[in-house]
Write a protein that holds these residues in place. Structure first.
Motif, short mmCIF file in Angstrom:
data_model
loop_
_atom_site.label_atom_id
_atom_site.label_comp_id
_atom_site.label_asym_id
_atom_site.label_seq_id
_atom_site.Cartn_x
_atom_site.Cartn_y
_atom_site.Cartn_z
N PRO A 347 0.83 -1.20 0.05
CA PRO A 347 -0.15 -0.05 0.04
C PRO A 347 0.90 1.25 0.01
CG PRO A 347 -0.88 -1.58 1.57
CD PRO A 347 0.54 -2.10 1.05
N GLU A 349 2.75 2.14 -2.04
CA GLU A 349 2.61 2.83 -3.53
C GLU A 349 1.14 3.68 -3.60
OE1 GLU A 349 2.40 -0.37 -6.46
OE2 GLU A 349 1.02 1.09 -7.53
N GLU A 350 0.13 3.21 -3.08
CA GLU A 350 -0.95 3.83 -3.29
C GLU A 350 -1.13 5.17 -2.64
OE1 GLU A 350 -3.90 1.06 -2.00
OE2 GLU A 350 -3.14 -0.40 -3.31
N ARG A 351 -0.30 5.45 -1.55
CA ARG A 351 -0.13 6.66 -0.62
C ARG A 351 0.24 7.71 -1.80
NH1 ARG A 351 4.27 8.04 1.77
NH2 ARG A 351 4.21 10.02 2.84
N PHE B 10 1.49 2.73 7.33
CA PHE B 10 1.61 2.03 6.20
C PHE B 10 2.49 1.01 6.62
CE2 PHE B 10 0.04 6.21 4.39
CZ PHE B 10 -1.16 5.78 3.87
N PRO B 11 2.27 0.08 5.80
CA PRO B 11 3.54 -1.26 6.22
C PRO B 11 5.02 -0.56 6.05
CG PRO B 11 1.71 -2.12 4.67
CD PRO B 11 1.45 -0.66 4.99
N LYS B 44 -6.12 13.34 3.77
CA LYS B 44 -6.91 12.34 3.31
C LYS B 44 -7.71 11.62 4.34
CE LYS B 44 -4.89 11.08 -1.02
NZ LYS B 44 -3.61 10.31 -1.56
N TYR B 50 -9.02 7.89 3.82
CA TYR B 50 -8.42 6.83 4.63
C TYR B 50 -9.09 6.92 6.01
CZ TYR B 50 -4.12 7.22 1.66
OH TYR B 50 -3.38 6.99 0.62
N ARG B 329 6.50 7.23 -11.03
CA ARG B 329 6.90 5.55 -11.32
C ARG B 329 5.65 4.95 -11.77
NH1 ARG B 329 8.83 4.85 -6.36
NH2 ARG B 329 6.91 4.30 -5.66
N VAL B 330 4.54 5.16 -11.10
CA VAL B 330 3.31 4.48 -11.35
C VAL B 330 3.02 4.42 -12.71
CG1 VAL B 330 0.77 4.00 -10.65
CG2 VAL B 330 2.48 4.61 -8.99
N SER B 390 5.66 -4.00 -4.20
CA SER B 390 5.63 -2.84 -3.29
C SER B 390 6.28 -1.59 -3.94
CB SER B 390 6.03 -2.88 -1.80
OG SER B 390 7.48 -2.86 -2.04
N GLY B 391 6.17 -0.44 -3.47
CA GLY B 391 6.68 0.81 -4.14
C GLY B 391 8.15 0.83 -4.13
N GLN B 394 9.64 -2.03 -6.51
CA GLN B 394 9.35 -1.37 -7.71
C GLN B 394 10.59 -0.60 -8.26
OE1 GLN B 394 5.45 0.57 -8.51
NE2 GLN B 394 4.43 -1.43 -8.32
N GLY B 418 7.72 7.85 -2.38
CA GLY B 418 6.81 6.78 -2.04
C GLY B 418 7.67 5.65 -1.58
#
Lengths: 355, 506
Positions: A347, A349-351, B10-11, B44, B50, B329-330, B390-391, B394, B418
């Protein structure tokens, strides 16, 4: 040892799963049903030979749609391109008196040119491929009507007719052509670096461009190849009918698109691919054939193709969600055991990062 | 409105740690902090996108009188092709009336009255795309206010002044004061510290997910604010010991111009790491694309490794040994539905291509296995789709794909955006390593700490031009932020630093 066995077994189970090769299971089901319902007609060898031959042109048309689609361009003009090539090859012979050995290369060249034009419109003209090929389709249909005066063109040379009707070892020439086209398309798309770049360009044009991929050239090249292959289908179609028939080409768009999308759900987990497409054409054709044999009206093929197209696209969407779910499932046990030492997972990445 | 003790994990990353924010009616609160400090996450959570892991968000009032929250994002959320009147009407709940004919005159006068409250007069019939940026912001504020049954609500503006220049900022600020004067609480998020000081009644500074300051706007000066934002602990970040020898001139660019960037000179030697700093909109984020050739540009001189390079395109850049890790990146970093293996080999497939253009499957597998191991990508599954990593992982794959051929020039845009702290250190080590092996590295980042950690030299950009170049002892977070915000050249705090931006057109 046992873990190796497990993974190969899992691999095979995955390969044989309904998700991966649903069309084969559907084929078996259709085959079984019609074998029981109408065994006398359905199980005749002649029926299958005709089917193999008749659908070979649909397969070629489907591959012509698929190649540009891999690079992200829809080609809605495929039917018109086939019809145009079919009429052109007839007009060149009958009205201009050319020998068919000259007419055919010229027609194939014209097909490639049409592909080039659509490629330039889409890439350089920056018109969405949907709109561009829809417009081009209409223009081609006008050209087709003008060349043929909307009438059948008869009086083709004997040798030309022989192309589609000739056969070796009981299998007709169009079937061989189909196999050759499919093999080449498969090799280029799935075994070469050009094919790899084509898929990348289709999935993420800007990302691929930043990785040094020449997206524009690949898109144009794919449309040229598609146009060329469409012309091959057009020539075979005219040869088989022994007339330049202005109405048959456009009808191939829907079955071709349906097969490509249904095919993408097979073997490669959502990726457009040649063998999935070939399989899809024959599965659809078998279903339609069976329905016709038990006395369904002729419009059943349109109905069947339409329903199958929606089902195929719906299935691939569902598959995407299912793939995600299975990914999570695969993750959970691993994460639980290894959570302490590597806590980072997705997650983040979603942030969206703060500005 | 009151948010208390908000914790959001976040993790692998605590995005917010015991954050409290209290906004009263009639008050303008500025929320300030670096990228990744947790501002967006907080917004958020307030908006309900969130849910907080701990803590609560409460609004005053009950039923109809309950305070509501409106957020205006930086892009304002307007439809550029529609007029002011039509944009204001979009927010209305249609119901059955959706099919009734629109009441042109009533809507017009309603719109006029809404706009008039802000003391502005402009043509409400033309598409909002043709209005001045400040006027568009007012339309967005007016729309948020439309339908408030009472004024005691909360309005959050996320970097509304980013696209405005000085005179327009004043228009926006008077509109904000107007809203606050009516009794609403206003939360103002900005990177422009001078503006923050000008308008805010109270300033809340976030750093690394914690509130580090919650102070009155009056009595706060630039220096104190800069220190709050960057943190006093800035000095303790470990700079690497560079033992390398500077090599030949790899990048020699003079007078590089493009959309949003004017006449930039960049010279990088082999083994050198040069940073580019600047606030959003300074051209910092455009420069890497210009150098890599993915955006058109002009230059007086553009030499890579001593060879002139004039016809710039991404494909040609890759062939010449340039590598580009894009910031988004996304969208651009990788092909999301293709596997790690396919992503890694994409920029240069020659190494794994055999006769007749065929890909040597086994060589490709071996190569990607090796790279996933070397860059410690987890899980080390070459066939897993890029999107499912994961970010941080990636980004490691993106680095692996570019660094596997030891590029001559490595261009990085927001290399650790990120990315959690562990992966961040790994990526820093890779950047150091690439420079050590002789690459010329260009790093564009909004994170001053990162630039100080990585770079030998940093070019600071503002409004499309280079305003400073910092090396050695000058290269500190505080100085980067000062130059980036244009605070360094204002001699006394009384002169408005924003005047530097007057007459700029964007």
């Amino acid at each position: 040892m046992s873990s190796v066995d497990m993974t190969t077994r899992a691999k095979w189970l995955n390969r044989l799963s309904f998700r991966n090769i649903s069309a084969i299971y559907i084929f078996i089901a259709i085959f079984a049903i019609f074998s029981i319902v109408t065994p006398r007609t359905f199980l005749q060898q002649g029926v299958w030979r005709t089917l193999l031959d008749a659908q070979s042109i649909t397969v070629i048309a489907a591959i012509a749609v698929m190649i540009p689609l891999v690079t992200g361009s829809f080609n809605l003009a495929i039917g018109a391109e086939i019809g145009f090539a079919g009429i052109l090859v007839a007009v060149l012979q009958v009205k201009l008196g050319m020998p068919f050995m000259t007419a055919i290369p010229l027609t194939l060249l014209a097909g490639a040119l049409i592909g080039l034009v659509s490629g330039l419109i889409i890439t350089k003209g920056r018109i969405d491929s949907f709109i561009a090929t829809l417009g081009l389709s209409s223009i081609l249909l006008a050209g087709l009507a003008w060349m043929s005066s909307s009438k059948q063109i008869i009086g083709l040379q004997d040798g030309f007719r022989g192309i589609a009707t000739g056969s070796f070892f009981g299998i007709t020439v169009p079937t061989y052509v189909m196999v050759v086209v499919a093999l080449i398309a498969w090799y280029v798309l799935e075994r070469t670096s050009v094919g790899r770049r084509m898929y990348a360009a289709g999935y993420n044009p800007e990302g691929s461009r930043l990785a040094g991929v020449d997206v524009v050239r690949l898109k144009i090249g794919a449309l040229v190849a598609g146009g060329f292959i469409a012309a091959v289908a057009g020539v075979l179609l005219t040869s088989r009918l022994n007339t330049g028939e202005p109405t048959v080409g456009p009808g191939l768009l829907l079955p071709a698109l349906t097969a490509v999308f249904l095919g993408s759900t097979q073997f490669r987990g959502g990726r457009f691919n040649v063998w999935g497409t070939v399989l899809a054409v024959y599965v659809l054709a078998t279903g339609i054939k069976g329905l016709q044999l038990i006395g369904s009206p002729p419009w059943i093929s349109d109905l069947f193709n339409g329903v199958a197209l929606l089902a195929a696209v719906g299935l691939s969407q569902w598959e995407r969600v299912a793939g995600r779910a299975s990914m999570i499932r695969r993750w959970l046990p691993r994460r639980r055991t290894s959570a302490p030492e590597k806590p980072e997972q997705s997650p983040v990445e979603e942030r969206t990062p703060a500005h | 409105m009151q948010a208390a003790g908000i914790v959001k994990d976040f993790p692998g990353l605590r995005a917010l740690d015991d954050v409290s924010l209290r906004v009263q009616g009639g008050e303008i609160v500025a929320l300030v902090g670096h990228n990744g400090s947790g501002k967006s996450t907080l917004v958020k959570i307030l908006a309900g996108v969130y849910t907080a892991d701990q803590g609560s968000v409460e609004f005053d009032g009950v039923g109809d009188q309950a305070a509501r929250l409106h957020i205006i994002h930086q892009d304002l959320g307007l439809v550029a092709e529609l007029s002011t009147v039509e944009n204001l009407g979009l927010g209305a709940v249609p119901g059955v009336h959706g099919f009734a004919p629109t009441r042109g005159r009533a809507e017009r006068s309603h719109a006029l009255s809404l706009i008039a409250r802000f003391g502005e007069a402009f043509d409400i019939g033309i598409p909002v795309g043709r209005l001045a940026p400040a006027q568009r912001a007012i339309v967005a504020i007016a729309r948020a206010l439309d339908g408030w049954v009472h004024p005691r609500n909360v309005l959050i503006l996320d970097e509304p002044s980013e696209a405005l220049h000085a005179s327009e900022v004043d228009v926006l600020f008077s509109a904000m004061r107007r809203v606050a004067a009516d009794g609403a609480g206003v939360v103002f998020i900005s990177h422009r510290l001078d503006e923050v000081l000008e308008i805010a009644d109270r300033v809340v500074v976030l750093r690394d997910g914690r509130v580090v300051a919650d102070v009155a706007g009056a009595g706060l000066d630039h220096d104190a604010l800069v220190e709050f934002v960057t943190g006093a602990s800035a000095e303790e970040s470990v700079a690497p010991v560079r033992t390398l020898q500077r090599g030949e001139q790899m990048v020699d660019i003079r007078g590089l111009s493009g959309v949003g960037v004017r006449r930039i000179d960049i010279g990088i030697r082999a083994g050198e790491v040069v940073g580019v700093a600047g606030v959003l909109g300074s051209g910092r984020d455009i420069l890497p694309s210009l150098v890599f050739g993915s955006l058109p540009s002009t230059a007086e001189r553009f030499d890579i490794a001593g060879h002139e390079y004039s016809a710039r395109s991404p494909g040609e850049s890759v062939r010449r040994g340039l590598a580009f890790v894009p910031g988004d990146r996304v969208r651009f970093g990788g092909i999301r539905s293709m596997s790690a293996r396919e992503n890694i080999t994409l920029p240069d497939l020659r190494a794994v291509t055999g006769p007749f253009g065929s890909i040597r499957v086994r060589a490709e597998l071996r190569l990607s296995h090796d790279l996933l191991d070397r860059y410690d990508v987890r899980p080390a599954r070459v066939e897993q789709a890029f999107a499912q990593f994961s970010g941080g992982n990636q980004q490691k794959i993106v680095f692996a794909k570019w660094l596997r051929n030891d590029p001559r020039v490595l261009i990085l845009e927001e290399p650790t955006q990120g990315v959690d702290i562990g992966a961040k250190q790994a990526i820093y080590a890779e950047i150091d390593g690439a420079a050590q092996r002789g690459a010329a590295v260009l790093v564009c980042s909004s994170d001053a700490k990162e630039l100080v950690r990585l770079c030998d030299r940093v070019i600071v950009m503002r409004d499309g031009v280079a305003v400073a170049e910092l090396t050695g002892a000058q290269l500190t977070e505080t100085d980067l932020v000062r130059h980036g915000y244009g605070l360094a050249d204002s001699v006394s705090p009384s002169t408005n630093p924003r005047t530097a931006r007057d007459g700029e057109h964007r």
